[in-house]
Scaffold this active site. Sequence first.
Site, PDB file in Angstrom:
ATOM      1  N   SER A 117      28.227   6.538 -11.129  1.00  0.00           N
ATOM      2  CA  SER A 117      27.371   5.827 -11.913  1.00  0.00           C
ATOM      3  C   SER A 117      25.968   6.151 -11.981  1.00  0.00           C
ATOM      4  O   SER A 117      25.023   5.694 -12.924  1.00  0.00           O
ATOM      5  CB  SER A 117      27.643   4.272 -11.947  1.00  0.00           C
ATOM      6  OG  SER A 117      26.765   3.852 -10.716  1.00  0.00           O
ATOM      7  N   LYS A 154      22.047   0.609  -7.603  1.00  0.00           N
ATOM      8  CA  LYS A 154      21.735   0.512  -8.930  1.00  0.00           C
ATOM      9  C   LYS A 154      20.106   0.658  -9.165  1.00  0.00           C
ATOM     10  O   LYS A 154      19.471   0.333  -8.213  1.00  0.00           O
ATOM     11  CB  LYS A 154      22.346  -0.754  -9.641  1.00  0.00           C
ATOM     12  CG  LYS A 154      24.004  -0.468  -9.886  1.00  0.00           C
ATOM     13  CD  LYS A 154      24.262   0.267 -10.687  1.00  0.00           C
ATOM     14  CE  LYS A 154      25.751   0.306 -11.050  1.00  0.00           C
ATOM     15  NZ  LYS A 154      26.515   0.532  -9.752  1.00  0.00           N
TER      16      LYS A 154
END
Length: 202
Positions: A117, A154
């Site tokens: 991701s 993230k």
Amino acid sequence: MTDKQERLLNFILDFHKEYGYSPSIREMAQGMGVSSPSTIKAMLDRLEAKGMLTKSSGRARSLTAVKHEEDKGIPIIGRIVAGVPVMAEENIEGYIPVKEFLRNSNGGFFLIVDGYSMQDKGILPGDYVFIQPCKEISNGQIGAFRLNGEVTLKTFKRSEDGIFLLPANNDFQPIPVTNDDSFEVIGRYVMLLRFREQGYHF
């Protein structure tokens, strides 16, 4: 630290673990196979100067050996998923000896990336990311976060719509953080280490 100094430090640690107190200079000399107590005292003075030993003034057997974890390198603590969050493994899996690149790690550690991701930020599965522990993180910074007991890597975003953990891959969706969630900033992403056949690469 020389080999002899390390042997002496380990002898003190082992002796204290077995007996509950520090060895005398005579016991250290016997354990090290050294005939002169003055040699042991000189080694103790050098270890104390390096911060590897502490002692209480006026107390017998008051030596405390300090085995710095950073001497082994920077610890690797489990895996962090760059995808959906996953439960962190809180065991130290090993150490990476890169102190020459990180002069002051301040309790930082490496996590192993698992997932795609964050690939558009150049962070790929198998990479080692160095995390500097902190409680707050700036908008737009990449960090390690614990969300409802699970850990993920993230980009942090705070806006009038709330807090979001953003991926860097269009195949993944932003993760919203609501008031009902248990949320914690673990630390900020500082650097990446990627191993190749010839060694590691920053």
